[in-house]
Write a protein that holds these residues in place. Structure first.
Motif, PDB file in Angstrom:
ATOM      1  N   THR A 136      20.253  29.037  38.325  1.00  0.00           N
ATOM      2  CA  THR A 136      20.911  27.817  38.802  1.00  0.00           C
ATOM      3  C   THR A 136      20.504  26.621  37.927  1.00  0.00           C
ATOM      4  O   THR A 136      21.362  25.840  37.503  1.00  0.00           O
ATOM      5  N   LYS A 137      19.197  26.495  37.651  1.00  0.00           N
ATOM      6  CA  LYS A 137      18.721  25.404  36.787  1.00  0.00           C
ATOM      7  C   LYS A 137      19.254  25.563  35.375  1.00  0.00           C
ATOM      8  O   LYS A 137      19.629  24.575  34.731  1.00  0.00           O
ATOM      9  N   ALA A 138      19.300  26.792  34.876  1.00  0.00           N
ATOM     10  CA  ALA A 138      19.809  27.047  33.521  1.00  0.00           C
ATOM     11  C   ALA A 138      21.283  26.641  33.413  1.00  0.00           C
ATOM     12  O   ALA A 138      21.691  25.997  32.442  1.00  0.00           O
ATOM     13  N   ALA A 139      22.071  26.992  34.428  1.00  0.00           N
ATOM     14  CA  ALA A 139      23.494  26.636  34.421  1.00  0.00           C
ATOM     15  C   ALA A 139      23.679  25.120  34.474  1.00  0.00           C
ATOM     16  O   ALA A 139      24.532  24.556  33.769  1.00  0.00           O
ATOM     17  N   ALA A 140      22.872  24.453  35.297  1.00  0.00           N
ATOM     18  CA  ALA A 140      22.973  22.992  35.411  1.00  0.00           C
ATOM     19  C   ALA A 140      22.611  22.323  34.086  1.00  0.00           C
ATOM     20  O   ALA A 140      23.286  21.382  33.651  1.00  0.00           O
ATOM     21  N   LEU A 141      21.549  22.807  33.418  1.00  0.00           N
ATOM     22  CA  LEU A 141      21.163  22.226  32.136  1.00  0.00           C
ATOM     23  C   LEU A 141      22.231  22.496  31.077  1.00  0.00           C
ATOM     24  O   LEU A 141      22.561  21.608  30.290  1.00  0.00           O
ATOM     25  N   THR A 142      22.789  23.690  31.075  1.00  0.00           N
ATOM     26  CA  THR A 142      23.851  24.018  30.115  1.00  0.00           C
ATOM     27  C   THR A 142      25.043  23.085  30.300  1.00  0.00           C
ATOM     28  O   THR A 142      25.604  22.583  29.323  1.00  0.00           O
ATOM     29  N   LYS A 143      25.413  22.817  31.545  1.00  0.00           N
ATOM     30  CA  LYS A 143      26.527  21.884  31.805  1.00  0.00           C
ATOM     31  C   LYS A 143      26.171  20.476  31.315  1.00  0.00           C
ATOM     32  O   LYS A 143      26.990  19.808  30.684  1.00  0.00           O
ATOM     33  N   MET A 202      24.154  19.669  28.914  1.00  0.00           N
ATOM     34  CA  MET A 202      24.196  19.665  27.447  1.00  0.00           C
ATOM     35  C   MET A 202      25.630  19.594  26.947  1.00  0.00           C
ATOM     36  O   MET A 202      25.936  18.844  26.027  1.00  0.00           O
ATOM     37  N   ASP A 203      26.510  20.366  27.573  1.00  0.00           N
ATOM     38  CA  ASP A 203      27.921  20.340  27.183  1.00  0.00           C
ATOM     39  C   ASP A 203      28.533  18.964  27.408  1.00  0.00           C
ATOM     40  O   ASP A 203      29.250  18.437  26.555  1.00  0.00           O
ATOM     41  N   SER A 220      27.055  16.097  27.505  1.00  0.00           N
ATOM     42  CA  SER A 220      26.435  15.011  26.732  1.00  0.00           C
ATOM     43  C   SER A 220      26.458  15.268  25.226  1.00  0.00           C
ATOM     44  O   SER A 220      25.831  14.544  24.472  1.00  0.00           O
ATOM     45  N   ASN A 221      27.174  16.310  24.807  1.00  0.00           N
ATOM     46  CA  ASN A 221      27.303  16.605  23.384  1.00  0.00           C
ATOM     47  C   ASN A 221      25.965  16.958  22.729  1.00  0.00           C
ATOM     48  O   ASN A 221      25.696  16.579  21.595  1.00  0.00           O
ATOM     49  N   VAL A 222      25.115  17.669  23.467  1.00  0.00           N
ATOM     50  CA  VAL A 222      23.848  18.161  22.927  1.00  0.00           C
ATOM     51  C   VAL A 222      24.074  19.583  22.433  1.00  0.00           C
ATOM     52  O   VAL A 222      24.609  20.418  23.168  1.00  0.00           O
ATOM     53  N   GLU A 223      23.690  19.835  21.189  1.00  0.00           N
ATOM     54  CA  GLU A 223      23.748  21.200  20.660  1.00  0.00           C
ATOM     55  C   GLU A 223      22.541  21.961  21.179  1.00  0.00           C
ATOM     56  O   GLU A 223      21.404  21.509  21.030  1.00  0.00           O
ATOM     57  N   TYR A 224      22.797  23.119  21.761  1.00  0.00           N
ATOM     58  CA  TYR A 224      21.706  23.937  22.295  1.00  0.00           C
ATOM     59  C   TYR A 224      21.492  25.133  21.375  1.00  0.00           C
ATOM     60  O   TYR A 224      22.378  25.960  21.207  1.00  0.00           O
ATOM     61  N   TRP A 225      20.306  25.206  20.790  1.00  0.00           N
ATOM     62  CA  TRP A 225      19.985  26.284  19.851  1.00  0.00           C
ATOM     63  C   TRP A 225      19.151  27.380  20.500  1.00  0.00           C
ATOM     64  O   TRP A 225      18.830  28.373  19.844  1.00  0.00           O
ATOM     65  N   GLY A 226      18.762  27.226  21.749  1.00  0.00           N
ATOM     66  CA  GLY A 226      17.938  28.236  22.404  1.00  0.00           C
ATOM     67  C   GLY A 226      16.566  28.338  21.768  1.00  0.00           C
ATOM     68  O   GLY A 226      16.131  27.449  21.035  1.00  0.00           O
ATOM     69  N   TYR A 227      15.894  29.438  22.050  1.00  0.00           N
ATOM     70  CA  TYR A 227      14.578  29.672  21.445  1.00  0.00           C
ATOM     71  C   TYR A 227      14.754  29.858  19.937  1.00  0.00           C
ATOM     72  O   TYR A 227      15.679  30.538  19.489  1.00  0.00           O
ATOM     73  N   GLU A 243      16.619  17.287  30.894  1.00  0.00           N
ATOM     74  CA  GLU A 243      17.763  16.535  31.413  1.00  0.00           C
ATOM     75  C   GLU A 243      17.758  15.095  30.891  1.00  0.00           C
ATOM     76  O   GLU A 243      18.815  14.506  30.661  1.00  0.00           O
ATOM     77  N   LEU A 244      16.569  14.540  30.692  1.00  0.00           N
ATOM     78  CA  LEU A 244      16.481  13.173  30.159  1.00  0.00           C
ATOM     79  C   LEU A 244      16.924  13.104  28.707  1.00  0.00           C
ATOM     80  O   LEU A 244      17.472  12.089  28.264  1.00  0.00           O
ATOM     81  N   PHE A 245      16.698  14.167  27.958  1.00  0.00           N
ATOM     82  CA  PHE A 245      17.204  14.216  26.576  1.00  0.00           C
ATOM     83  C   PHE A 245      18.737  14.168  26.598  1.00  0.00           C
ATOM     84  O   PHE A 245      19.352  13.455  25.797  1.00  0.00           O
ATOM     85  N   CYS A 246      19.332  14.884  27.543  1.00  0.00           N
ATOM     86  CA  CYS A 246      20.793  14.846  27.691  1.00  0.00           C
ATOM     87  C   CYS A 246      21.264  13.446  28.087  1.00  0.00           C
ATOM     88  O   CYS A 246      22.296  12.965  27.603  1.00  0.00           O
ATOM     89  N   GLU A 247      20.504  12.786  28.951  1.00  0.00           N
ATOM     90  CA  GLU A 247      20.825  11.411  29.350  1.00  0.00           C
ATOM     91  C   GLU A 247      20.784  10.468  28.144  1.00  0.00           C
ATOM     92  O   GLU A 247      21.658   9.618  27.968  1.00  0.00           O
TER      93      GLU A 247
END
Length: 190
Positions: free
Chosen positions: A75-82, A84-85, A87-94, A48-52
């Motif tokens: 719930t945590k996964a959904a919150a992190l996905t939101k 990232m969206d 904060s304009n973070v590209e999420y590449w997954g594993y 979450e701090l990376f998104c910040e």
């Protein structure tokens, strides 16, 4: 009770440090404006701090990429996905190690926001690719500070953002840090 002087002397010698061994990559000076976060996503890694950070530096032309399997908890996964969206973070997954290394070779900074670490493999990977590490709360064995391998923010998120921006904008500073990382990797990790 130690039975012999030799055993005692051997036991009391200063410990030898072994860092993660890794294949050091050929130096690459063709970099993109990538700022990367690589971790197994857990609470202590604080993605979450990376998104910040990405939000605070949104006015820059930096590309923020987060790699790692998302939280197991939905719930945590959904919150992190939101986050990232938003904060304009590209999420590449594993991503397999080869993909991580390929990304690092063309990136400029690895960000670490963990609360604690030993000597993370991602830091060894970054150094081997000549990528400086900017860390919020972790500097294993004081390597980042002592060898000038990036920046250790000592818990100060504002300072961390300022230093990320500085390293990204100041080409000479980046090149110096990058060379230090690559040289350190050859000397200690190869």
């Amino acid at each position: 009770m130690i039975r012999s002087k030799k055993v005692r002397d051997d036991f009391l010698k200063a410990p030898v440090k072994f860092y993660n061994s890794i294949d050091v990559q050929d130096f690459n000076d063709d970099r993109e404006n990538n700022i990367v976060f690589v971790a197994t996503i857990k609470y202590m890694k604080r993605p979450e701090l990376f998104c910040e950070i990405a939000s605070r530096l949104a006015d820059q032309s930096f590309r923020f990429i987060l790699i790692g399997a998302n939280y197991q908890d939905e719930t945590k996964a959904a919150a992190l996905t939101k986050l990232m969206d938003d904060s304009n973070v590209e999420y590449w997954g594993y991503q397999p190690s080869d993909n991580v290394m390929a990304l690092l070779r063309k990136s400029r900074i690895l960000v670490n926001t963990s609360t604690f670490e030993g000597f993370p493999g991602t830091i060894a990977q970054a150094f081997s690719c000549g990528v400086p590490v900017v860390s919020l709360d972790v500097d294993p064995d004081d390597l980042i500070v002592d060898h000038n391998l990036g920046f250790y923010a000592k818990g100060d998120l504002n300072r961390m953002c300022d230093e990320i921006q500085s390293i990204m904008i100041d080409r000479e500073r980046f090149e110096s840090l990058s060379e230090n990382c690559h040289n350190f990797a050859f000397k200690h990790l190869d």
